[in-house]
Design a protein around this motif. Structure first.
Motif, PDB file in Angstrom:
ATOM      1  N   UNK A  73       6.968   9.303  14.399  1.00  0.00           N
ATOM      2  CA  UNK A  73       8.293   8.939  13.873  1.00  0.00           C
ATOM      3  C   UNK A  73       8.319   8.790  12.359  1.00  0.00           C
ATOM      4  N   UNK A  74       7.197   8.920  11.696  1.00  0.00           N
ATOM      5  CA  UNK A  74       7.161   8.753  10.245  1.00  0.00           C
ATOM      6  C   UNK A  74       6.848   7.338   9.796  1.00  0.00           C
ATOM      7  N   UNK A  75       6.418   6.515  10.719  1.00  0.00           N
ATOM      8  CA  UNK A  75       6.116   5.122  10.401  1.00  0.00           C
ATOM      9  C   UNK A  75       5.050   4.987   9.319  1.00  0.00           C
ATOM     10  N   UNK A  76       4.055   5.853   9.338  1.00  0.00           N
ATOM     11  CA  UNK A  76       2.989   5.746   8.338  1.00  0.00           C
ATOM     12  C   UNK A  76       3.524   6.011   6.931  1.00  0.00           C
ATOM     13  N   UNK A  77       4.439   6.948   6.787  1.00  0.00           N
ATOM     14  CA  UNK A  77       5.038   7.223   5.479  1.00  0.00           C
ATOM     15  C   UNK A  77       5.776   5.990   4.973  1.00  0.00           C
ATOM     16  N   UNK A  80       3.277   3.381   3.883  1.00  0.00           N
ATOM     17  CA  UNK A  80       2.682   3.730   2.591  1.00  0.00           C
ATOM     18  C   UNK A  80       3.637   3.434   1.442  1.00  0.00           C
ATOM     19  N   UNK A  81       4.913   3.697   1.637  1.00  0.00           N
ATOM     20  CA  UNK A  81       5.911   3.377   0.610  1.00  0.00           C
ATOM     21  C   UNK A  81       5.973   1.868   0.383  1.00  0.00           C
ATOM     22  N   UNK A  82       5.923   1.109   1.472  1.00  0.00           N
ATOM     23  CA  UNK A  82       5.937  -0.357   1.341  1.00  0.00           C
ATOM     24  C   UNK A  82       4.682  -0.854   0.641  1.00  0.00           C
ATOM     25  N   UNK A  83       3.525  -0.276   0.956  1.00  0.00           N
ATOM     26  CA  UNK A  83       2.284  -0.678   0.276  1.00  0.00           C
ATOM     27  C   UNK A  83       2.374  -0.442  -1.228  1.00  0.00           C
ATOM     28  N   UNK A  84       2.974   0.663  -1.624  1.00  0.00           N
ATOM     29  CA  UNK A  84       3.099   0.982  -3.044  1.00  0.00           C
ATOM     30  C   UNK A  84       4.069   0.046  -3.759  1.00  0.00           C
ATOM     31  N   UNK A  85       5.058  -0.471  -3.035  1.00  0.00           N
ATOM     32  CA  UNK A  85       6.106  -1.287  -3.651  1.00  0.00           C
ATOM     33  C   UNK A  85       5.882  -2.789  -3.514  1.00  0.00           C
ATOM     34  N   UNK A  86       4.988  -3.214  -2.640  1.00  0.00           N
ATOM     35  CA  UNK A  86       4.851  -4.641  -2.321  1.00  0.00           C
ATOM     36  C   UNK A  86       3.416  -5.104  -2.558  1.00  0.00           C
ATOM     37  N   UNK A  87       3.153  -5.739  -3.702  1.00  0.00           N
ATOM     38  CA  UNK A  87       1.783  -6.163  -4.014  1.00  0.00           C
ATOM     39  C   UNK A  87       1.205  -7.155  -2.997  1.00  0.00           C
ATOM     40  N   UNK A  88       2.048  -8.003  -2.418  1.00  0.00           N
ATOM     41  CA  UNK A  88       1.542  -8.955  -1.428  1.00  0.00           C
ATOM     42  C   UNK A  88       1.087  -8.233  -0.165  1.00  0.00           C
ATOM     43  N   UNK A  89       1.869  -7.273   0.282  1.00  0.00           N
ATOM     44  CA  UNK A  89       1.475  -6.483   1.449  1.00  0.00           C
ATOM     45  C   UNK A  89       0.203  -5.699   1.145  1.00  0.00           C
ATOM     46  N   UNK A 126      -7.091   4.436   6.800  1.00  0.00           N
ATOM     47  CA  UNK A 126      -6.558   4.613   5.460  1.00  0.00           C
ATOM     48  C   UNK A 126      -6.766   3.409   4.554  1.00  0.00           C
ATOM     49  N   UNK A 127      -7.252   2.309   5.137  1.00  0.00           N
ATOM     50  CA  UNK A 127      -7.477   1.118   4.314  1.00  0.00           C
ATOM     51  C   UNK A 127      -8.509   1.445   3.242  1.00  0.00           C
ATOM     52  N   UNK A 128      -8.447   0.840   2.091  1.00  0.00           N
ATOM     53  CA  UNK A 128      -7.615  -0.294   1.707  1.00  0.00           C
ATOM     54  C   UNK A 128      -6.308   0.063   1.020  1.00  0.00           C
ATOM     55  N   UNK A 129      -6.070   1.336   0.687  1.00  0.00           N
ATOM     56  CA  UNK A 129      -4.932   1.657  -0.172  1.00  0.00           C
ATOM     57  C   UNK A 129      -3.764   2.343   0.511  1.00  0.00           C
ATOM     58  N   UNK A 130      -3.968   2.861   1.718  1.00  0.00           N
ATOM     59  CA  UNK A 130      -2.895   3.595   2.383  1.00  0.00           C
ATOM     60  C   UNK A 130      -3.017   3.448   3.890  1.00  0.00           C
ATOM     61  N   UNK A 131      -2.114   4.099   4.598  1.00  0.00           N
ATOM     62  CA  UNK A 131      -2.144   4.123   6.062  1.00  0.00           C
ATOM     63  C   UNK A 131      -2.211   5.578   6.485  1.00  0.00           C
ATOM     64  N   UNK A 132      -3.243   5.913   7.282  1.00  0.00           N
ATOM     65  CA  UNK A 132      -3.332   7.288   7.782  1.00  0.00           C
ATOM     66  C   UNK A 132      -3.629   7.355   9.273  1.00  0.00           C
ATOM     67  N   UNK A 133      -3.842   6.199   9.935  1.00  0.00           N
ATOM     68  CA  UNK A 133      -4.065   6.197  11.387  1.00  0.00           C
ATOM     69  C   UNK A 133      -3.655   4.850  11.966  1.00  0.00           C
ATOM     70  N   UNK A 134      -2.541   4.844  12.674  1.00  0.00           N
ATOM     71  CA  UNK A 134      -2.071   3.607  13.288  1.00  0.00           C
ATOM     72  C   UNK A 134      -2.966   3.165  14.438  1.00  0.00           C
TER      73      UNK A 134
END
Length: 194
Positions: A73-77, A80-89, A126-134
């Motif tokens: 469904x595109x959840x990983x994208x 990843x957008x939230x990770x880039x925009x949210x320092x706490x996350x 994908x940790x620590x910087x992204x998501x590539x496998x739920x």
């Protein structure tokens, strides 16, 4: 007996769930409410010498399929957008990565595999910087418990219509009377050449 200790019946069940022989399972990191395996903890170096970074491996077909549908469904994208925009996350995701590495070291010590320099500092999903496998994040979340892998927790919440930890979905998910698979065709069966 330690409930994480895999029994021969657990290994047979995992083999039936995956459709291939269970490989280098050190622990059952999460179980269905009925007791069947949900997550297998795999040694960081397989018995054939190949490094294996995916410590927490989803085995339950219903859960695995639900997470696969979520990935589609595109959840990983969006994550990843939230990770880039949210320092706490992003900080919480990095903390999950550190926990994953510590758990892999614990599993490796239990398995007796020792250091695995080929995957040092590499976790999964994908940790620590992204998501590539739920699947990796969900497996870690189940193994660690709520609050450790926030995106894994979100993944589990997102598949709640199909699977939840408080409801058994094992009946019909695999054939418990089928012959246990003995032939592994995965790329991880070849021997490491040095």
């Amino acid at each position: 007996m330690d409930p994480r200790e895999p029994t021969p019946a657990d290994l047979d069940t995992i083999s039936l769930q995956l459709g291939r022989p269970a490989r280098d399972v050190v622990e059952i990191s999460a179980r269905c409410v009925c007791g069947n395996p949900l997550v297998a903890a795999t040694a960081p170096r397989l018995g054939n010498g190949i490094p294996f970074p995916t410590t927490f491996y989803l085995t339950h077909p219903v859960l695995t399929a639900a997470v696969s549908r979520l990935e589609a469904t595109g959840t990983m994208t969006a994550m990843n957008e939230r990770l880039a925009a949210d320092p706490e996350l992003a900080a919480r995701h990095r903390a999950a990565h550190e926990h994953y590495l510590a758990e892999r070291n614990r599993i490796g010590a239990r398995a007796g595999t020792g250091e695995v320099p080929e995957i040092a500092g590499i976790s999964a999903g994908g940790m620590p910087d992204r998501v590539k496998c739920l699947h990796a994040l969900a497996g870690h979340a189940l193994a660690a418990g709520p609050g450790v892998d926030v995106l894994g927790d979100e993944t589990l919440a997102a598949v709640a219509d199909d699977w939840t930890p408080d409801r058994c979905t094992c009946t019909g998910a695999w054939d418990p009377d089928a012959p246990v698979p003995t032939k592994d065709l995965s790329r991880h069966v070849r021997r490491l050449t040095r």
